[in-house]
Design a protein around this motif. Sequence first.
Motif, PDB file in Angstrom:
ATOM      1  N   LEU A   1     138.541  78.428  66.941  1.00 33.64           N
ATOM      2  CA  LEU A   1     137.489  77.965  67.845  1.00 33.64           C
ATOM      3  C   LEU A   1     137.920  78.191  69.291  1.00 33.64           C
ATOM      4  O   LEU A   1     139.041  77.873  69.668  1.00 33.64           O
ATOM      5  N   ASP A   2     137.034  78.725  70.063  1.00 31.34           N
ATOM      6  CA  ASP A   2     137.282  78.924  71.496  1.00 31.34           C
ATOM      7  C   ASP A   2     135.968  78.684  72.210  1.00 31.34           C
ATOM      8  O   ASP A   2     134.986  79.365  71.962  1.00 31.34           O
ATOM      9  N   PRO A   3     135.922  77.673  73.091  1.00 30.72           N
ATOM     10  CA  PRO A   3     134.654  77.353  73.754  1.00 30.72           C
ATOM     11  C   PRO A   3     134.063  78.542  74.512  1.00 30.72           C
ATOM     12  O   PRO A   3     132.843  78.600  74.722  1.00 30.72           O
ATOM     13  N   GLN A   4     134.890  79.499  74.858  1.00 26.15           N
ATOM     14  CA  GLN A   4     134.385  80.654  75.593  1.00 26.15           C
ATOM     15  C   GLN A   4     133.485  81.537  74.734  1.00 26.15           C
ATOM     16  O   GLN A   4     132.646  82.273  75.263  1.00 26.15           O
ATOM     17  N   ILE A   5     133.666  81.474  73.429  1.00 22.82           N
ATOM     18  CA  ILE A   5     132.849  82.305  72.538  1.00 22.82           C
ATOM     19  C   ILE A   5     131.389  81.898  72.668  1.00 22.82           C
ATOM     20  O   ILE A   5     130.504  82.726  72.896  1.00 22.82           O
ATOM     21  N   GLY A   6     131.167  80.585  72.519  1.00 17.61           N
ATOM     22  CA  GLY A   6     129.797  80.070  72.635  1.00 17.61           C
ATOM     23  C   GLY A   6     129.196  80.366  73.999  1.00 17.61           C
ATOM     24  O   GLY A   6     128.035  80.753  74.111  1.00 17.61           O
ATOM     25  N   LYS A   7     130.046  80.232  75.026  1.00 20.37           N
ATOM     26  CA  LYS A   7     129.546  80.475  76.401  1.00 20.37           C
ATOM     27  C   LYS A   7     129.141  81.930  76.566  1.00 20.37           C
ATOM     28  O   LYS A   7     128.087  82.232  77.138  1.00 20.37           O
TER      29      LYS A   7
ATOM     30  N   CYS B   1     128.190  84.020  74.325  1.00 20.30           N
ATOM     31  CA  CYS B   1     126.957  84.285  73.575  1.00 20.30           C
ATOM     32  C   CYS B   1     125.749  83.768  74.322  1.00 20.30           C
ATOM     33  O   CYS B   1     124.721  84.435  74.407  1.00 20.30           O
ATOM     34  N   ASP B   2     125.876  82.569  74.847  1.00 18.68           N
ATOM     35  CA  ASP B   2     124.758  81.996  75.598  1.00 18.68           C
ATOM     36  C   ASP B   2     124.421  82.844  76.813  1.00 18.68           C
ATOM     37  O   ASP B   2     123.263  82.945  77.226  1.00 18.68           O
ATOM     38  N   ASN B   3     125.457  83.463  77.412  1.00 12.76           N
ATOM     39  CA  ASN B   3     125.226  84.271  78.616  1.00 12.76           C
ATOM     40  C   ASN B   3     125.003  85.739  78.312  1.00 12.76           C
ATOM     41  O   ASN B   3     124.879  86.550  79.225  1.00 12.76           O
ATOM     42  N   GLY B   4     124.984  86.093  77.043  1.00 11.25           N
ATOM     43  CA  GLY B   4     124.740  87.491  76.686  1.00 11.25           C
ATOM     44  C   GLY B   4     125.855  88.424  77.103  1.00 11.25           C
ATOM     45  O   GLY B   4     125.620  89.591  77.404  1.00 11.25           O
ATOM     46  N   GLN B   5     127.092  87.900  77.089  1.00  8.99           N
ATOM     47  CA  GLN B   5     128.235  88.725  77.508  1.00  8.99           C
ATOM     48  C   GLN B   5     129.122  89.014  76.310  1.00  8.99           C
ATOM     49  O   GLN B   5     129.070  88.340  75.305  1.00  8.99           O
ATOM     50  N   SER B   6     129.975  90.015  76.474  1.00  8.38           N
ATOM     51  CA  SER B   6     130.915  90.331  75.403  1.00  8.38           C
ATOM     52  C   SER B   6     132.158  89.466  75.566  1.00  8.38           C
ATOM     53  O   SER B   6     132.886  89.574  76.556  1.00  8.38           O
ATOM     54  N   PHE B   7     132.407  88.606  74.592  1.00 10.17           N
ATOM     55  CA  PHE B   7     133.572  87.727  74.632  1.00 10.17           C
ATOM     56  C   PHE B   7     134.871  88.525  74.683  1.00 10.17           C
ATOM     57  O   PHE B   7     135.809  88.169  75.388  1.00 10.17           O
ATOM     58  N   LEU B   8     134.907  89.630  73.947  1.00  7.84           N
ATOM     59  CA  LEU B   8     136.133  90.432  73.890  1.00  7.84           C
ATOM     60  C   LEU B   8     136.498  90.964  75.272  1.00  7.84           C
ATOM     61  O   LEU B   8     137.665  91.086  75.635  1.00  7.84           O
ATOM     62  N   THR B   9     135.464  91.300  76.046  1.00  7.23           N
ATOM     63  CA  THR B   9     135.693  91.827  77.399  1.00  7.23           C
ATOM     64  C   THR B   9     135.998  90.696  78.370  1.00  7.23           C
ATOM     65  O   THR B   9     136.870  90.814  79.227  1.00  7.23           O
TER      66      THR B   9
ATOM     67  N   SER C   1     142.386  85.704  74.630  1.00  5.93           N
ATOM     68  CA  SER C   1     142.212  84.576  73.726  1.00  5.93           C
ATOM     69  C   SER C   1     142.744  84.928  72.328  1.00  5.93           C
ATOM     70  O   SER C   1     142.597  86.068  71.878  1.00  5.93           O
ATOM     71  N   PRO C   2     143.353  83.947  71.633  1.00  7.98           N
ATOM     72  CA  PRO C   2     143.748  84.191  70.234  1.00  7.98           C
ATOM     73  C   PRO C   2     142.556  84.625  69.382  1.00  7.98           C
ATOM     74  O   PRO C   2     142.705  85.380  68.421  1.00  7.98           O
ATOM     75  N   ALA C   3     141.364  84.156  69.754  1.00  9.99           N
ATOM     76  CA  ALA C   3     140.167  84.549  69.008  1.00  9.99           C
ATOM     77  C   ALA C   3     139.895  86.038  69.184  1.00  9.99           C
ATOM     78  O   ALA C   3     139.475  86.722  68.244  1.00  9.99           O
ATOM     79  N   THR C   4     140.149  86.556  70.376  1.00  6.66           N
ATOM     80  CA  THR C   4     139.957  87.987  70.641  1.00  6.66           C
ATOM     81  C   THR C   4     140.867  88.814  69.745  1.00  6.66           C
ATOM     82  O   THR C   4     140.446  89.802  69.144  1.00  6.66           O
TER      83      THR C   4
END
Lengths: 286, 271
Positions: free
Chosen positions: A235-241, A243-251, A256-259
């Motif tokens: 879980l990483d709160p940035q993932i949800g953020k 998605c909500d902002n239509g951005q690529s989390f990986l970029t 992040s460990p999630a990346t």
Amino acid sequence: MKVNRNGKEEQETNTEHKRVKNKSKNKVIRKTITFWNGNMIFKNELFTTFSKIALLDIDICGPSIPKMMGLEGEQVHQSGSGWSPVYVEENLGVMSVGFLLGSPDDAVIWRGPKKNGMIKQFLRDVDWGEIDYLIVDTPPGTSDEHLSIVQYLSAAHIDGAVIITTPQEVSLQDVRKEINFCHKVKLPIIGVVENMSGFICPKCKNESQIFPPTTGGAEVMCQDLKVPLLGKVPLDPQIGKSCDNGQSFLTEVPDSPATLAYRNIIQRIQDFCGLHSSKEEKLISR
Amino acid sequence: MDTAQETGNLTGIRQIILVLSGKGGVGKSTISTELALALRHSGKKVGILDVDLCGPSIPRMLKVQDKAVHQCDNGWVPVFVDQEQTISLMSVGFLLEKPDEAVVWRGPKKNALIKQFVSDVAWGDLDYLIVDTPPGTSDEHISAVEALRPYKPLGAVLVTTPQAISVGDVRRELTFCKKTGLRVIGIVENMSGFVCPHCSECTNLFSKGGGEELARHAKVPFLGCVPLDPQLTKSLEEGQDFIQEFPKSPAFPAFISITQQILDGTLAQTS
């Protein structure tokens, strides 16, 4: 075809949809992957790494992909060769019923047959062009959408399904059903992803299992059912953020460990698809 | 003529509440289960109808996954969760031969079973019937609302997580309620923050405030925020009564408050 506020189809006043006699004239699709038990956040991240991607959102009642890709408010255009997907980037095109709705409040209150009709149209009438991967996002469950996509794509050959779960038994018990569904319809399983797998507190760095794997999580389930576990995404709160902002989390959050987890999973999917296409080529060349 | 009205299978039920969400995985079944347990603790007799045919979660959450349903003259006897028979449950989960068996049905077959679930379960007298649904606005929802309409449901509780992606789908669910004439009792914002058990730092894992904002925008009551609570998740995994066993856990006050608002709302509606 537009869908108005009442969920009813409005008649097209201009030319009818072109029936595509020869599919390969309009699109060459090399790989088809479907995502079951929908975690759309995960799918979003897949796309930044492949060459030419088509993303088809068949969650008719809950089309989240447009927002996650930063495409909210975009419309689908028609050309002589069919519907144009909406492009995030030159090599990433998206189709979703979300683009056909006039307002974010519009509900798609359709029974099965109508949903199936929409899915058929998406597959028949969208001009994807030449693509390397067709990724199909599905709603949760094992119903009309799932049966239809497997049926309609049977001639085109689906490479496999990626199944998403969270660690707790309540989720796994549904995912076991999904796995059985895949076996029933002879859909190869690329593997299972365990999402929301642990949380590391940003302050004290201690780990908490918010969705505890009381029966061993996806790891034990995959061992029992002999399907690959592709990876675990924390879980990483940035993932949800993102998605909500239509951005690529990986970029946005490359460290992040999630990346890292996502990238490893993507690599495994690519490896699976690469392995299977070389097997097919060997069979054809005999 | 509706069979249920003749045989009275639903006429002994005082209030019917549907639990809806546009989005999957937001915690509808969790909210349904905890609402039922909290209502029971307030002295009410509660039934739960689980119409999530593809993903029936509630039997496990109440530790009755191994039970079977029986027939009586009036139809199916629901499964009682406790000896005192204060909570009863009907779910397709009880009809499966094996727990991992997938229910791979298209709409018409699902609709037929839902109609049967509504009219052919001998609930007896209940204060509340809670109807847990799958995500979306499709066959199950249309059929459930149509079948329940003659019994004038109290309304729907809509569940969302705080982030915009979830709220976006719940907006559509609100439209569904409007179109089908289903009153919205209120919105619950689930998974609203996580308090680290080690250092008490609160992290908004799935953002914050989306549910409350939606309620304001749509002019429907906001019933409250339920935080992420590993103790709650564990209770559901093990089929424990969270309301009874863990009154000091972070999610407990939220459930009590939501239940109280529903009880108060029921009083207001019926007076």
